[in-house]
Design a protein around this motif. Structure first.
Motif, PDB file in Angstrom:
ATOM      1  N   ILE A 137      -8.648  -1.878  10.815  1.00 17.37           N
ATOM      2  CA  ILE A 137      -8.117  -0.998   9.780  1.00 17.37           C
ATOM      3  C   ILE A 137      -7.774   0.369  10.355  1.00 17.37           C
ATOM      4  CG2 ILE A 137      -8.662   0.177   7.603  1.00 17.37           C
ATOM      5  CD1 ILE A 137     -10.552  -2.176   6.972  1.00 17.37           C
ATOM      6  N   LEU A 138      -6.609   0.887   9.974  1.00 21.36           N
ATOM      7  CA  LEU A 138      -6.206   2.249  10.319  1.00 21.36           C
ATOM      8  C   LEU A 138      -6.321   3.121   9.072  1.00 21.36           C
ATOM      9  CD1 LEU A 138      -4.838   4.438  12.098  1.00 21.36           C
ATOM     10  CD2 LEU A 138      -2.631   3.545  11.306  1.00 21.36           C
ATOM     11  N   LEU A 139      -7.060   4.202   9.194  1.00 25.03           N
ATOM     12  CA  LEU A 139      -7.130   5.230   8.156  1.00 25.03           C
ATOM     13  C   LEU A 139      -6.367   6.430   8.688  1.00 25.03           C
ATOM     14  CD1 LEU A 139     -10.959   5.010   7.338  1.00 25.03           C
ATOM     15  CD2 LEU A 139      -9.096   3.666   6.337  1.00 25.03           C
ATOM     16  N   MET A 140      -5.377   6.907   7.938  1.00 22.61           N
ATOM     17  CA  MET A 140      -4.524   7.936   8.551  1.00 22.61           C
ATOM     18  C   MET A 140      -4.067   9.020   7.584  1.00 22.61           C
ATOM     19  SD  MET A 140      -0.711   6.369   9.098  1.00 22.61           S
ATOM     20  CE  MET A 140       0.382   5.944   7.739  1.00 22.61           C
ATOM     21  N   ASN A 141      -3.909  10.220   8.163  1.00 24.86           N
ATOM     22  CA  ASN A 141      -3.043  11.241   7.615  1.00 24.86           C
ATOM     23  C   ASN A 141      -1.697  11.011   8.280  1.00 24.86           C
ATOM     24  OD1 ASN A 141      -5.026  12.449   6.059  1.00 24.86           O
ATOM     25  ND2 ASN A 141      -5.525  13.994   7.596  1.00 24.86           N
ATOM     26  N   PRO A 142      -0.655  10.725   7.512  1.00 26.69           N
ATOM     27  CA  PRO A 142       0.622  10.328   8.113  1.00 26.69           C
ATOM     28  C   PRO A 142       1.276  11.463   8.899  1.00 26.69           C
ATOM     29  CG  PRO A 142       0.877  10.711   5.776  1.00 26.69           C
ATOM     30  CD  PRO A 142      -0.590  10.788   6.043  1.00 26.69           C
ATOM     31  N   PRO A 143       2.214  11.125   9.760  1.00 23.34           N
ATOM     32  CA  PRO A 143       2.829  12.123  10.648  1.00 23.34           C
ATOM     33  C   PRO A 143       3.818  13.038   9.945  1.00 23.34           C
ATOM     34  CG  PRO A 143       3.025   9.881  11.536  1.00 23.34           C
ATOM     35  CD  PRO A 143       2.638   9.756  10.106  1.00 23.34           C
ATOM     36  N   TYR A 144       3.362  13.682   8.885  1.00 22.43           N
ATOM     37  CA  TYR A 144       4.255  14.586   8.163  1.00 22.43           C
ATOM     38  C   TYR A 144       3.510  15.841   7.726  1.00 22.43           C
ATOM     39  CZ  TYR A 144       7.251  16.633   4.619  1.00 22.43           C
ATOM     40  OH  TYR A 144       8.007  17.514   3.893  1.00 22.43           O
ATOM     41  N   ASP A 172      -4.735  -4.976  10.348  1.00 20.21           N
ATOM     42  CA  ASP A 172      -4.610  -5.824   9.170  1.00 20.21           C
ATOM     43  C   ASP A 172      -4.345  -4.992   7.913  1.00 20.21           C
ATOM     44  OD1 ASP A 172      -5.358  -8.377  10.466  1.00 20.21           O
ATOM     45  OD2 ASP A 172      -7.284  -7.370  10.730  1.00 20.21           O
ATOM     46  N   LEU A 173      -4.800  -3.744   7.936  1.00 19.85           N
ATOM     47  CA  LEU A 173      -4.706  -2.885   6.757  1.00 19.85           C
ATOM     48  C   LEU A 173      -4.522  -1.438   7.215  1.00 19.85           C
ATOM     49  CD1 LEU A 173      -7.041  -3.037   3.636  1.00 19.85           C
ATOM     50  CD2 LEU A 173      -6.568  -0.847   4.744  1.00 19.85           C
ATOM     51  N   ILE A 174      -3.671  -0.715   6.515  1.00 15.85           N
ATOM     52  CA  ILE A 174      -3.497   0.717   6.771  1.00 15.85           C
ATOM     53  C   ILE A 174      -3.701   1.467   5.464  1.00 15.85           C
ATOM     54  CG2 ILE A 174      -1.908   2.555   7.474  1.00 15.85           C
ATOM     55  CD1 ILE A 174      -0.559   0.599   9.342  1.00 15.85           C
ATOM     56  N   LEU A 175      -4.611   2.424   5.479  1.00 15.30           N
ATOM     57  CA  LEU A 175      -4.871   3.262   4.317  1.00 15.30           C
ATOM     58  C   LEU A 175      -4.435   4.681   4.643  1.00 15.30           C
ATOM     59  CD1 LEU A 175      -7.906   3.285   1.962  1.00 15.30           C
ATOM     60  CD2 LEU A 175      -7.150   5.435   2.973  1.00 15.30           C
ATOM     61  N   MET A 176      -3.626   5.254   3.760  1.00 20.35           N
ATOM     62  CA  MET A 176      -3.047   6.578   3.967  1.00 20.35           C
ATOM     63  C   MET A 176      -3.569   7.562   2.927  1.00 20.35           C
ATOM     64  SD  MET A 176       0.935   7.637   3.343  1.00 20.35           S
ATOM     65  CE  MET A 176       1.621   6.533   4.560  1.00 20.35           C
ATOM     66  N   SER A 177      -3.883   8.767   3.376  1.00 23.33           N
ATOM     67  CA  SER A 177      -4.244   9.852   2.468  1.00 23.33           C
ATOM     68  C   SER A 177      -2.981  10.624   2.120  1.00 23.33           C
ATOM     69  CB  SER A 177      -5.272  10.776   3.138  1.00 23.33           C
ATOM     70  OG  SER A 177      -5.603  11.857   2.294  1.00 23.33           O
ATOM     71  N   ILE A 178      -2.696  10.763   0.822  1.00 18.96           N
ATOM     72  CA  ILE A 178      -1.465  11.438   0.405  1.00 18.96           C
ATOM     73  C   ILE A 178      -1.792  12.679  -0.426  1.00 18.96           C
ATOM     74  CG2 ILE A 178      -0.224   9.241   0.387  1.00 18.96           C
ATOM     75  CD1 ILE A 178      -0.667  10.955  -2.913  1.00 18.96           C
ATOM     76  N   THR A 179      -0.813  13.554  -0.566  1.00 23.75           N
ATOM     77  CA  THR A 179      -0.896  14.648  -1.536  1.00 23.75           C
ATOM     78  C   THR A 179       0.306  14.537  -2.467  1.00 23.75           C
ATOM     79  OG1 THR A 179       0.430  16.337  -0.408  1.00 23.75           O
ATOM     80  CG2 THR A 179      -1.870  16.112   0.290  1.00 23.75           C
TER      81      THR A 179
END
Length: 474
Positions: A5-12, A77-84
């Motif tokens: 699993i990838l937990l990420m703040n996206p590249p923006y 298998d799974l990517i979870l992104m933190s959004i605003t």
């Protein structure tokens, strides 16, 4: 079976994504520093306890990491992104990249936005590549989701889950709040680049410790009661200081932000935390955020003894009318007294203000600007009132026909949603610039800052000063 699993703040962009109610644009702020992605750290700890292999990436900060390369190098298998709310339109584009690479990767977004955003808004094209969204406290939701997904149970029973059923978006029941926060594992700091999140005053790594959740306040603009509830849920002083001690011993971190929706509301609890730090002889420095009421000298003295050197106050306004209408529950005199007391006891003070409420005219905002210069604050920040979904402010602005747009894609520094009854959004933006420049470019303020700080701190302050000038003069 979900394994990696990838937990990420996206590249923006650099935003404070993990603190839910505070979705600040770090680059657009005057003196806001980066904070570690604790929200992802908590989720990672839960997933590790479930036997999952987890990677955390804060791509805007970890400039040596690349999202595309990670997709190729790891078999996620799974990517979870933190959004605003302000970045969601750009954030979700990275799920298109994900699905183009491998359509079988499960894509999940989490953030305060999903608690109150209308389910109709999910019909937008930006949600096409999103499989699920979490709302509520994600530590609860992720565990329930993994259990249901892997065991082919009905997803309709997962509280806090938004999902698609026959092409239609469904929003499940809201999850319960986690009442005993001591049961949560500490954030997985072994998966974070702790060295990248520094205290501007010391230039040393600074960890954020979430000490409590919830706020009983009634402020019309704030997401805290929506995100965390109106009941104050406190971690025990022992549990908090255990986490501090882990940071010292395991990660060599001795600078801390003791974060809460309202840290100083319980005097005895604050004193217990301070006493626990002193009792263990922990040589740390720390900062905290606070309302101006309740606060008193005894509590501040204990905080100072245990290493606290800076307090961030939410003053919000220099207009009595605005303070009353925003339901802050304080007066201008309360604001003045709190800052003066903290300065008398030797604290640095970071004062936060909000301008651009629906009823405000130029005079109201100028009162706030004048108060900022009257007070002996060391730093200030001016937000522009932002009507997030679910807040009373959103309802007021909608009723008054002041919403030029929905909140998505907007921020409270440089791109507000709308104006006031008397001022355009462009006039409010310019008043914010005036407020910052008139505070920070005072000759006496600059001289005092240069004479009272060490060379390393001055170097950091100069960096923030250049950013201030760049953002507000050009």
């Amino acid at each position: 079976m979900i394994k990696r699993i990838l937990l990420m703040n996206p590249p923006y962009g650099m935003f404070q994504r993990g603190e839910e109610r505070c979705q600040a644009d770090v680059e657009g702020g005057s003196a806001i520093s980066l904070r570690p992605p604790n929200n992802l750290g908590y989720i990672a700890s839960i997933l590790k306890n479930l036997g999952k292999e987890v990677v955390i990436r804060d791509y805007p900060v970890e400039k040596d990491k690349d999202f595309i390369k990670d997709l190729k190098n790891y078999n996620f298998d799974l990517i979870l992104m933190s959004i605003t709310t302000g970045t969601i339109e750009e954030d979700l584009k990275f799920f298109k990249t994900t699905k183009n690479f491998n359509k079988n990767i499960i894509t999940i977004a989490e953030g305060a936005h999903f608690i109150t955003a209308p389910i109709e808004s999910f019909k937008s094209e930006i949600f096409k590549y999103l499989d699920f969204a979490f709302f509520g406290e994600s530590e609860y939701v992720v565990k329930e989701f993994i259990n249901s997904y892997e065991n082919n149970k009905s997803l309709s029973q997962v509280k806090g889950l938004i999902y698609k059923d026959n092409g239609e978006w469904i929003k499940n029941e809201k999850p319960p709040f986690i009442e005993n926060l001591d049961f949560l594992p500490f954030p997985a700091r072994d998966l974070m680049r702790n060295d990248l999140y520094k205290n501007p005053d010391t230039d040393k790594p600074m960890a954020t410790i979430q000490t409590s959740r919830g706020c009983p306040g009634n402020c019309i603009y704030c997401l805290a009661p929506i995100v965390s509830g109106k009941n104050l849920r406190k971690r025990s002083p022992k549990n908090i200081v255990d986490e501090i001690e882990e940071c010292i011993n395991k990660y060599k971190i001795d600078n801390f932000f003791l974060r809460a929706d309202t840290f100083t509301i319980d005097k005895d609890w604050v004193i217990e935390i301070s006493n626990e730090i002193i009792k263990r002889n922990l040589k740390i420095v720390w900062v905290a955020n606070s309302r101006v009421k309740p606060i008193d000298e005894e509590m501040l003295i204990w905080m100072k003894r245990s290493g606290c050197y800076l307090i961030a106050f939410g003053l919000e306004s220099g207009s009595e009318k605005s303070l009353k209408l925003m339901k802050k529950g304080v007066t201008v005199e309360d604001n003045i007294n709190a800052v003066k007391l903290a300065k008398k006891l030797g604290f640095k003070v970071y004062s936060f203000f909000i301008i651009g409420f629906p009823w405000e005219d130029r005079e109201d905002i100028l009162k706030t600007i004048e108060l900022s210069k009257k007070l002996p604050s060391d730093f200030v920040e001016f937000h522009i009132a932002t009507p997030y979904y679910g807040t009373e402010l959103y309802d007021i602005m909608k009723k008054e026909n002041l919403l030029d747009n929905n909140p998505e894609g907007h921020n409270y520094f440089s791109n507000p949603v709308g104006g006031t009854k008397y001022l355009t959004r462009e006039e409010i933006i310019n008043l914010r610039k005036k407020a910052l420049l008139s505070f920070y470019l005072r000759p006496n303020f600059i001289l005092k800052t240069l004479l009272t700080q060490n060379p390393k701190t001055i170097k950091n302050y100069i960096k923030y000063g250049f950013k201030l000038i760049k953002n507000n003069l050009f």
